[in-house]
Design a protein around this motif. Sequence first.
Motif, PDB file in Angstrom:
ATOM      1  N   ALA A  47       0.834  -1.206   0.000  1.00 26.16           N
ATOM      2  CA  ALA A  47       0.000   0.000   0.000  1.00 26.16           C
ATOM      3  C   ALA A  47       0.869   1.257   0.000  1.00 26.16           C
ATOM      4  CB  ALA A  47      -0.936  -0.009   1.208  1.00 26.16           C
ATOM      5  N   TRP A  48       1.914   1.266   0.825  1.00 25.32           N
ATOM      6  CA  TRP A  48       2.831   2.409   0.849  1.00 25.32           C
ATOM      7  C   TRP A  48       3.536   2.542  -0.500  1.00 25.32           C
ATOM      8  CZ3 TRP A  48       4.083   6.885   2.534  1.00 25.32           C
ATOM      9  CH2 TRP A  48       5.377   7.397   2.375  1.00 25.32           C
ATOM     10  N   ALA A  49       3.923   1.439  -1.097  1.00 25.44           N
ATOM     11  CA  ALA A  49       4.581   1.482  -2.408  1.00 25.44           C
ATOM     12  C   ALA A  49       3.676   2.128  -3.447  1.00 25.44           C
ATOM     13  CB  ALA A  49       4.977   0.072  -2.844  1.00 25.44           C
ATOM     14  N   ARG A  50       2.401   1.811  -3.405  1.00 27.65           N
ATOM     15  CA  ARG A  50       1.465   2.413  -4.362  1.00 27.65           C
ATOM     16  C   ARG A  50       1.350   3.928  -4.123  1.00 27.65           C
ATOM     17  NH1 ARG A  50      -0.869  -1.528  -7.249  1.00 27.65           N
ATOM     18  NH2 ARG A  50      -1.108  -3.611  -6.295  1.00 27.65           N
ATOM     19  N   THR A  51       1.423   4.346  -2.866  1.00 33.30           N
ATOM     20  CA  THR A  51       1.387   5.769  -2.553  1.00 33.30           C
ATOM     21  C   THR A  51       2.623   6.470  -3.119  1.00 33.30           C
ATOM     22  OG1 THR A  51       0.129   5.358  -0.523  1.00 33.30           O
ATOM     23  CG2 THR A  51       1.307   7.454  -0.679  1.00 33.30           C
ATOM     24  N   VAL A  52       3.785   5.836  -2.959  1.00 35.09           N
ATOM     25  CA  VAL A  52       5.035   6.413  -3.471  1.00 35.09           C
ATOM     26  C   VAL A  52       4.996   6.512  -4.989  1.00 35.09           C
ATOM     27  CG1 VAL A  52       7.518   6.009  -3.718  1.00 35.09           C
ATOM     28  CG2 VAL A  52       6.409   5.674  -1.496  1.00 35.09           C
ATOM     29  N   VAL A  53       4.548   5.463  -5.644  1.00 34.01           N
ATOM     30  CA  VAL A  53       4.484   5.464  -7.109  1.00 34.01           C
ATOM     31  C   VAL A  53       3.531   6.555  -7.598  1.00 34.01           C
ATOM     32  CG1 VAL A  53       3.678   4.151  -9.115  1.00 34.01           C
ATOM     33  CG2 VAL A  53       5.164   3.066  -7.418  1.00 34.01           C
ATOM     34  N   ALA A  54       2.383   6.663  -6.969  1.00 33.48           N
ATOM     35  CA  ALA A  54       1.417   7.678  -7.369  1.00 33.48           C
ATOM     36  C   ALA A  54       1.993   9.088  -7.212  1.00 33.48           C
ATOM     37  CB  ALA A  54       0.139   7.542  -6.547  1.00 33.48           C
ATOM     38  N   ALA A  55       2.764   9.295  -6.142  1.00 32.37           N
ATOM     39  CA  ALA A  55       3.349  10.617  -5.907  1.00 32.37           C
ATOM     40  C   ALA A  55       4.369  10.967  -6.983  1.00 32.37           C
ATOM     41  CB  ALA A  55       3.997  10.652  -4.524  1.00 32.37           C
ATOM     42  N   PHE A  56       5.217  10.015  -7.340  1.00 32.11           N
ATOM     43  CA  PHE A  56       6.249  10.283  -8.349  1.00 32.11           C
ATOM     44  C   PHE A  56       5.668  10.381  -9.756  1.00 32.11           C
ATOM     45  CE2 PHE A  56       9.499   9.250  -5.179  1.00 32.11           C
ATOM     46  CZ  PHE A  56      10.511  10.131  -5.550  1.00 32.11           C
ATOM     47  N   GLU A  57       4.552   9.726  -9.983  1.00 33.24           N
ATOM     48  CA  GLU A  57       3.955   9.764 -11.318  1.00 33.24           C
ATOM     49  C   GLU A  57       3.003  10.952 -11.502  1.00 33.24           C
ATOM     50  OE1 GLU A  57       2.238   5.906 -11.882  1.00 33.24           O
ATOM     51  OE2 GLU A  57       4.147   5.040 -12.555  1.00 33.24           O
ATOM     52  N   ALA A  58       2.773  11.727 -10.447  1.00 36.04           N
ATOM     53  CA  ALA A  58       1.928  12.919 -10.566  1.00 36.04           C
ATOM     54  C   ALA A  58       2.632  13.959 -11.443  1.00 36.04           C
ATOM     55  CB  ALA A  58       1.643  13.494  -9.183  1.00 36.04           C
ATOM     56  N   PRO A  59       1.903  14.696 -12.249  1.00 37.27           N
ATOM     57  CA  PRO A  59       2.520  15.684 -13.154  1.00 37.27           C
ATOM     58  C   PRO A  59       3.421  16.680 -12.436  1.00 37.27           C
ATOM     59  CG  PRO A  59       0.203  15.366 -13.693  1.00 37.27           C
ATOM     60  CD  PRO A  59       0.434  14.632 -12.418  1.00 37.27           C
ATOM     61  N   GLU A  60       3.041  17.089 -11.250  1.00 33.21           N
ATOM     62  CA  GLU A  60       3.831  18.089 -10.528  1.00 33.21           C
ATOM     63  C   GLU A  60       5.165  17.549 -10.000  1.00 33.21           C
ATOM     64  OE1 GLU A  60       0.559  16.577  -7.667  1.00 33.21           O
ATOM     65  OE2 GLU A  60       0.788  17.058  -9.812  1.00 33.21           O
ATOM     66  N   ALA A  61       5.339  16.217 -10.041  1.00 35.42           N
ATOM     67  CA  ALA A  61       6.588  15.616  -9.567  1.00 35.42           C
ATOM     68  C   ALA A  61       7.595  15.387 -10.692  1.00 35.42           C
ATOM     69  CB  ALA A  61       6.296  14.282  -8.875  1.00 35.42           C
ATOM     70  N   ALA A  62       7.242  15.754 -11.910  1.00 36.72           N
ATOM     71  CA  ALA A  62       8.116  15.506 -13.060  1.00 36.72           C
ATOM     72  C   ALA A  62       9.487  16.141 -12.845  1.00 36.72           C
ATOM     73  CB  ALA A  62       7.471  16.062 -14.325  1.00 36.72           C
ATOM     74  N   GLY A  63      10.533  15.319 -13.015  1.00 36.77           N
ATOM     75  CA  GLY A  63      11.903  15.804 -12.903  1.00 36.77           C
ATOM     76  C   GLY A  63      12.431  15.907 -11.486  1.00 36.77           C
ATOM     77  N   LYS A  64      11.606  15.638 -10.504  1.00 32.07           N
ATOM     78  CA  LYS A  64      12.054  15.746  -9.108  1.00 32.07           C
ATOM     79  C   LYS A  64      12.697  14.444  -8.641  1.00 32.07           C
ATOM     80  CE  LYS A  64       8.701  19.246  -7.667  1.00 32.07           C
ATOM     81  NZ  LYS A  64       7.633  19.599  -6.701  1.00 32.07           N
ATOM     82  N   GLY A  65      13.772  14.587  -7.873  1.00 32.67           N
ATOM     83  CA  GLY A  65      14.466  13.411  -7.344  1.00 32.67           C
ATOM     84  C   GLY A  65      14.062  13.069  -5.932  1.00 32.67           C
ATOM     85  N   VAL A  66      13.490  14.038  -5.223  1.00 36.54           N
ATOM     86  CA  VAL A  66      13.086  13.836  -3.828  1.00 36.54           C
ATOM     87  C   VAL A  66      11.704  14.456  -3.639  1.00 36.54           C
ATOM     88  CG1 VAL A  66      13.645  14.260  -1.413  1.00 36.54           C
ATOM     89  CG2 VAL A  66      15.494  13.960  -3.068  1.00 36.54           C
ATOM     90  N   LEU A  67      10.835  13.727  -2.930  1.00 35.74           N
ATOM     91  CA  LEU A  67       9.491  14.218  -2.638  1.00 35.74           C
ATOM     92  C   LEU A  67       9.180  14.023  -1.152  1.00 35.74           C
ATOM     93  CD1 LEU A  67       7.394  12.676  -5.573  1.00 35.74           C
ATOM     94  CD2 LEU A  67       8.261  15.026  -5.414  1.00 35.74           C
ATOM     95  N   LYS A  68       8.253  14.818  -0.660  1.00 41.97           N
ATOM     96  CA  LYS A  68       7.708  14.597   0.672  1.00 41.97           C
ATOM     97  C   LYS A  68       6.360  13.920   0.500  1.00 41.97           C
ATOM     98  CE  LYS A  68       6.744  16.940   5.056  1.00 41.97           C
ATOM     99  NZ  LYS A  68       6.736  18.245   5.766  1.00 41.97           N
ATOM    100  N   VAL A  69       6.238  12.704   0.987  1.00 43.00           N
ATOM    101  CA  VAL A  69       5.027  11.901   0.818  1.00 43.00           C
ATOM    102  C   VAL A  69       4.508  11.508   2.196  1.00 43.00           C
ATOM    103  CG1 VAL A  69       4.008   9.831  -0.209  1.00 43.00           C
ATOM    104  CG2 VAL A  69       5.882  11.015  -1.373  1.00 43.00           C
ATOM    105  N   ASP A  70       3.324  11.995   2.529  1.00 45.81           N
ATOM    106  CA  ASP A  70       2.708  11.697   3.832  1.00 45.81           C
ATOM    107  C   ASP A  70       3.678  11.954   4.986  1.00 45.81           C
ATOM    108  OD1 ASP A  70       0.494  10.962   2.417  1.00 45.81           O
ATOM    109  OD2 ASP A  70       0.679   8.808   2.794  1.00 45.81           O
TER     110      ASP A  70
END
Length: 288
Positions: free
Chosen positions: A237-260
């Motif tokens: 479930a957490w993996a799906r959250t991470v994938v969804a965050a990185f595949e969001a348009p606003e995450a394009a080109g980013k190497g690090v994200l804050k997720v939950d």
Amino acid sequence: MIAAQPRRSALYLPASNARAIEKARTLPCDVVILDLEDAVAPDAKAEARAGAVAAVEAGGFGGRELVVRVNGLDTPWGADDLDAVGAARPGAVLVPKVSAPADFAAARTRLPEGVALWAMIETCAAVFRLDALGAESVNEGVAAWVMGTNDLAKEMRCGLTVERAPLMTALTLSVMAARAHGIAILDGVFNEIADTEGLARQCAQAAELGFDGKTLIHPSQVEAANAAFSPDPAAVAWARTVVAAFEAPEAAGKGVLKVDGRMVERLHFDQARRLIGVAEAIAARETA
């Protein structure tokens, strides 16, 4: 998602035992290994070879991966095993006691194109040549390594407890070499069939070390291996959250994200995609 072949549980069966082979067609193991080597007495080798060929040709193993472990080419049976089994075209042929890169070519020349090669890592010499064996595995199309912990412990003259402290260096280095060269790797067997708690501990240890699954000697061990090497639902479930965050348009080109509230890097994205692939492959395997 990333495709993955579930190999949580790989059950050895003597190829001379027709009843055991028939039962294997109904077991929840991911891999069936028909054995012509350790599980078969010398006077039953020819019978076992014929049984393996007949089983492969008959099929009926569903989504289970079918592998045949042959005798080594340095034995009186190895060459005939490779010729006969290769012609039947199982999913893979497992070659024992591979100790030098040249051993792969010797086996490969006797197999038809399209038959995968697997290799046993079970000698001290192999452990000291893991990187060279990994490179040659890629050249010869070796799909998986299988640890032969009984033979390795015998050669080392060391104890073989549940914790396997004397073997930890070999186990860890083998996983590292397999990963460096993109090869699947399965842990060795657990000998004490009645010790279910010890089996669970050793399966958990193998999963923590990074193995893809464990080889087994009895159908009663399948459930523990499947449990240990199946992704935790919360982790998926957490993996799906991470994938969804990185595949969001606003995450394009980013190497690090804050997720939950947690910082995740692109390497976590790759890990998440692989974990989801494994979970989906297991689900597909169990509904096949």
